[in-house]
Design a protein around this motif. Sequence first.
Motif, PDB file in Angstrom:
ATOM      1  N   SER A 349     -12.343   8.952  10.273  1.00 19.14           N
ATOM      2  CA  SER A 349     -13.081  10.146  10.702  1.00 19.14           C
ATOM      3  C   SER A 349     -14.568  10.051  10.414  1.00 19.14           C
ATOM      4  O   SER A 349     -15.292  11.029  10.553  1.00 19.14           O
ATOM      5  CB  SER A 349     -12.499  11.401  10.024  1.00 19.14           C
ATOM      6  N   ASP A 350     -15.017   8.861  10.030  1.00 17.86           N
ATOM      7  CA  ASP A 350     -16.439   8.656   9.753  1.00 17.86           C
ATOM      8  C   ASP A 350     -17.107   8.101  11.008  1.00 17.86           C
ATOM      9  O   ASP A 350     -16.783   6.998  11.451  1.00 17.86           O
ATOM     10  CB  ASP A 350     -16.593   7.667   8.594  1.00 17.86           C
ATOM     11  N   PRO A 351     -18.048   8.840  11.607  1.00 20.98           N
ATOM     12  CA  PRO A 351     -18.706   8.345  12.820  1.00 20.98           C
ATOM     13  C   PRO A 351     -19.392   6.996  12.634  1.00 20.98           C
ATOM     14  O   PRO A 351     -19.577   6.254  13.594  1.00 20.98           O
ATOM     15  CB  PRO A 351     -19.730   9.443  13.133  1.00 20.98           C
ATOM     16  N   LEU A 353     -18.127   4.529  11.177  1.00 19.47           N
ATOM     17  CA  LEU A 353     -17.106   3.495  11.329  1.00 19.47           C
ATOM     18  C   LEU A 353     -16.337   3.759  12.618  1.00 19.47           C
ATOM     19  O   LEU A 353     -16.890   3.743  13.696  1.00 19.47           O
ATOM     20  CB  LEU A 353     -16.188   3.470  10.098  1.00 19.47           C
ATOM     21  N   LEU A 354     -15.042   4.044  12.504  1.00 19.62           N
ATOM     22  CA  LEU A 354     -14.242   4.237  13.709  1.00 19.62           C
ATOM     23  C   LEU A 354     -14.539   5.568  14.387  1.00 19.62           C
ATOM     24  O   LEU A 354     -14.674   5.649  15.597  1.00 19.62           O
ATOM     25  CB  LEU A 354     -12.747   4.159  13.376  1.00 19.62           C
ATOM     26  N   GLY A 355     -14.577   6.633  13.555  1.00 14.40           N
ATOM     27  CA  GLY A 355     -14.910   7.951  14.067  1.00 14.40           C
ATOM     28  C   GLY A 355     -13.967   8.479  15.121  1.00 14.40           C
ATOM     29  O   GLY A 355     -14.357   9.267  15.974  1.00 14.40           O
ATOM     30  N   GLU A 356     -12.690   8.103  15.061  1.00 13.37           N
ATOM     31  CA  GLU A 356     -11.780   8.516  16.125  1.00 13.37           C
ATOM     32  C   GLU A 356     -10.993   9.769  15.791  1.00 13.37           C
ATOM     33  O   GLU A 356     -10.240  10.270  16.605  1.00 13.37           O
ATOM     34  CB  GLU A 356     -10.805   7.386  16.453  1.00 13.37           C
ATOM     35  N   GLY A 357     -11.110  10.289  14.561  1.00  8.61           N
ATOM     36  CA  GLY A 357     -10.432  11.539  14.218  1.00  8.61           C
ATOM     37  C   GLY A 357      -8.958  11.327  13.980  1.00  8.61           C
ATOM     38  O   GLY A 357      -8.145  11.461  14.873  1.00  8.61           O
ATOM     39  N   ALA A 358      -8.598  10.981  12.737  1.00 11.13           N
ATOM     40  CA  ALA A 358      -7.202  10.690  12.428  1.00 11.13           C
ATOM     41  C   ALA A 358      -6.314  11.900  12.610  1.00 11.13           C
ATOM     42  O   ALA A 358      -5.162  11.792  13.019  1.00 11.13           O
ATOM     43  CB  ALA A 358      -7.082  10.176  10.984  1.00 11.13           C
ATOM     44  N   ALA A 359      -6.832  13.090  12.327  1.00 13.17           N
ATOM     45  CA  ALA A 359      -5.995  14.289  12.406  1.00 13.17           C
ATOM     46  C   ALA A 359      -5.491  14.518  13.818  1.00 13.17           C
ATOM     47  O   ALA A 359      -4.340  14.884  14.035  1.00 13.17           O
ATOM     48  CB  ALA A 359      -6.781  15.501  11.911  1.00 13.17           C
ATOM     49  N   SER A 360      -6.345  14.295  14.821  1.00 10.46           N
ATOM     50  CA  SER A 360      -5.917  14.514  16.191  1.00 10.46           C
ATOM     51  C   SER A 360      -4.952  13.446  16.649  1.00 10.46           C
ATOM     52  O   SER A 360      -4.138  13.662  17.537  1.00 10.46           O
ATOM     53  CB  SER A 360      -7.143  14.518  17.112  1.00 10.46           C
ATOM     54  N   GLY A 365      -2.974  14.059   9.809  1.00 12.29           N
ATOM     55  CA  GLY A 365      -3.813  13.020   9.221  1.00 12.29           C
ATOM     56  C   GLY A 365      -3.047  11.720   9.123  1.00 12.29           C
ATOM     57  O   GLY A 365      -1.838  11.701   8.941  1.00 12.29           O
ATOM     58  N   ALA A 366      -3.770  10.635   9.264  1.00 10.40           N
ATOM     59  CA  ALA A 366      -3.119   9.322   9.293  1.00 10.40           C
ATOM     60  C   ALA A 366      -2.539   8.959   7.936  1.00 10.40           C
ATOM     61  O   ALA A 366      -3.060   9.345   6.891  1.00 10.40           O
ATOM     62  CB  ALA A 366      -4.124   8.274   9.737  1.00 10.40           C
ATOM     63  N   GLY A 367      -1.476   8.152   7.948  1.00  6.58           N
ATOM     64  CA  GLY A 367      -0.911   7.625   6.725  1.00  6.58           C
ATOM     65  C   GLY A 367      -1.800   6.530   6.156  1.00  6.58           C
ATOM     66  O   GLY A 367      -2.680   5.982   6.828  1.00  6.58           O
ATOM     67  N   THR A 368      -1.560   6.197   4.898  1.00  5.09           N
ATOM     68  CA  THR A 368      -2.380   5.179   4.237  1.00  5.09           C
ATOM     69  C   THR A 368      -2.295   3.834   4.943  1.00  5.09           C
ATOM     70  O   THR A 368      -3.309   3.164   5.165  1.00  5.09           O
ATOM     71  CB  THR A 368      -1.938   5.026   2.774  1.00  5.09           C
ATOM     72  N   ALA A 369      -1.081   3.417   5.295  1.00  4.73           N
ATOM     73  CA  ALA A 369      -0.893   2.103   5.919  1.00  4.73           C
ATOM     74  C   ALA A 369      -1.660   2.011   7.231  1.00  4.73           C
ATOM     75  O   ALA A 369      -2.329   1.010   7.511  1.00  4.73           O
ATOM     76  CB  ALA A 369       0.588   1.836   6.146  1.00  4.73           C
ATOM     77  N   PHE A 370      -1.592   3.060   8.056  1.00  5.39           N
ATOM     78  CA  PHE A 370      -2.283   3.026   9.339  1.00  5.39           C
ATOM     79  C   PHE A 370      -3.793   3.057   9.139  1.00  5.39           C
ATOM     80  O   PHE A 370      -4.547   2.392   9.863  1.00  5.39           O
ATOM     81  CB  PHE A 370      -1.849   4.202  10.196  1.00  5.39           C
ATOM     82  N   THR A 371      -4.262   3.796   8.153  1.00  2.95           N
ATOM     83  CA  THR A 371      -5.694   3.872   7.893  1.00  2.95           C
ATOM     84  C   THR A 371      -6.261   2.512   7.522  1.00  2.95           C
ATOM     85  O   THR A 371      -7.277   2.064   8.069  1.00  2.95           O
ATOM     86  CB  THR A 371      -5.994   4.880   6.779  1.00  2.95           C
ATOM     87  N   VAL A 372      -5.611   1.822   6.595  1.00  2.00           N
ATOM     88  CA  VAL A 372      -6.135   0.517   6.178  1.00  2.00           C
ATOM     89  C   VAL A 372      -5.937  -0.516   7.289  1.00  2.00           C
ATOM     90  O   VAL A 372      -6.777  -1.421   7.470  1.00  2.00           O
ATOM     91  CB  VAL A 372      -5.481   0.067   4.847  1.00  2.00           C
ATOM     92  N   LEU A 373      -4.863  -0.379   8.069  1.00  2.00           N
ATOM     93  CA  LEU A 373      -4.657  -1.292   9.192  1.00  2.00           C
ATOM     94  C   LEU A 373      -5.762  -1.145  10.234  1.00  2.00           C
ATOM     95  O   LEU A 373      -6.321  -2.134  10.726  1.00  2.00           O
ATOM     96  CB  LEU A 373      -3.293  -1.033   9.832  1.00  2.00           C
ATOM     97  N   ARG A 374      -6.087   0.100  10.593  1.00  2.00           N
ATOM     98  CA  ARG A 374      -7.143   0.337  11.580  1.00  2.00           C
ATOM     99  C   ARG A 374      -8.485  -0.178  11.073  1.00  2.00           C
ATOM    100  O   ARG A 374      -9.301  -0.701  11.843  1.00  2.00           O
ATOM    101  CB  ARG A 374      -7.249   1.830  11.899  1.00  2.00           C
ATOM    102  N   LEU A 375      -8.727  -0.028   9.765  1.00  2.00           N
ATOM    103  CA  LEU A 375      -9.973  -0.523   9.196  1.00  2.00           C
ATOM    104  C   LEU A 375     -10.059  -2.039   9.317  1.00  2.00           C
ATOM    105  O   LEU A 375     -11.080  -2.581   9.751  1.00  2.00           O
ATOM    106  CB  LEU A 375     -10.078  -0.089   7.731  1.00  2.00           C
ATOM    107  N   LEU A 376      -8.984  -2.726   8.952  1.00  2.00           N
ATOM    108  CA  LEU A 376      -8.978  -4.191   9.018  1.00  2.00           C
ATOM    109  C   LEU A 376      -9.066  -4.677  10.465  1.00  2.00           C
ATOM    110  O   LEU A 376      -9.735  -5.672  10.760  1.00  2.00           O
ATOM    111  CB  LEU A 376      -7.714  -4.733   8.342  1.00  2.00           C
ATOM    112  N   ASP A 377      -8.381  -3.966  11.365  1.00  2.00           N
ATOM    113  CA  ASP A 377      -8.450  -4.338  12.776  1.00  2.00           C
ATOM    114  C   ASP A 377      -9.859  -4.119  13.318  1.00  2.00           C
ATOM    115  O   ASP A 377     -10.375  -4.922  14.105  1.00  2.00           O
ATOM    116  CB  ASP A 377      -7.437  -3.516  13.565  1.00  2.00           C
TER     117      ASP A 377
END
Length: 421
Positions: A349-351, A353-360, A365-377
């Motif tokens: 949710s940080d513009p 970085l990805l800024g895609e809005g995990a809640a929507s 809100g995104a789970g931990t695994a998906f959050t770190v996966l999206r960051l690494l991707d």
Amino acid sequence: MTNPLAGMLKARQKEAARPALYARGMRVCGEYLAARDDRAAPPDVRLTRAVGVLAAALGAPSADPFDALLQVGERALEAGGEDGPALALGIAETATELRQRSIGAWRLRGLALDRLGRDAEALECYGRRLALQQGGDTAEAVARRIGTLRRRRECLEEAAALFPGSGPALRGLTARNTGTAAEEFAAEVRARVAEHGMGDPAVRRLLDLYGTYRRLVERSALCDPLLGGSVPIGVGGLRALVAGRTVCLVSNAAEVAGSTLGAEIDGYDLVVRCDAFRLSAEGTGRRTGLHAVSLRGDTPWEGPPWSQPAGIRLVFGDPAGAWRRATRERLVAGAQDQVGDASLRRPLSDPALLGEGAASRSGAGAGTAFTVLRLLDFLDVSPRLDLIGFDKPGRLRPAEAEWVMDRATHVDAGKMRIALR
């Protein structure tokens, strides 16, 4: 002469009481859920799921539902609010009756009482836990919390001795709820300032004690503010560390723990794990290069310390104040080499970085695994990025699983592996 039947009879009586205690625990859960007003606040999915797991365990003749019971208490603490800690206490009281030597049960009971502001009872429970658990990082954190509660009580006792006339009122605050005690302590300070003036040495000492007390109510004292030399790491630093390295994100699922994939997992350059995890050399492997956790509930700084050794620890959470306090109080000195800084606390949710809005994307809100996966991707510097143990429904939220499968380059069901590179 010892009656050999006495011990057997006592054991049978204790065993016969177990169903009634578990039934009481389920009743406490039911009362909590029934009292919730979903229009005022949405239900906590993790807590509701934990209650469901407990109900299923109670219905399975061969299952031991004790761990599921404790998990409900943990999720209740995470849920916070006005009634979450009360539910956790009800669960903890049941758990300590079921197993009087359970470290986890006494830990949960102490945390619940602490959250409710019942310091004297929390001290007793923390003491029971320390008596059962000898040494370790977790024991040190409990000892630090005990020291904090005792210091708060000492502030009240010393303040009571400064002004004998109001001493009984201040001394009586040691048995009161912490929130109420803080308000009444403030009222006593205002009254003494008005009565004696700021020039009085006793008044100045009283103000000093009140300031110390309020700081100790807000947060526990740190034994090592520098966290054993842990170094902050930002987005650029993380990208440099991940660049060119093979990465696997390992699920906490029981199937992984019971597998024989440990050596293969440890063969990756960077092994990523999430939230609370357990290691087994044969199943999960032993290495943890990156540990990601998400803050949950109204008071996430009161959770268990992050004592599992890791190269990098990333803490995801919002708002910034809660994130700062949680990292301050739950990080353990020497348990990690590097800690994610504020630039990595909410990557989805940080513009910047990805800024895609995990809640929507995933509802609550995104789970931990998906959050770190999206960051690494998103960093896109790893030649190999695999998920292990996320191939079954429920391991990721539906929208998250759909995202993963849309980008998967290979799926190996035999090894529970999904490859994104």
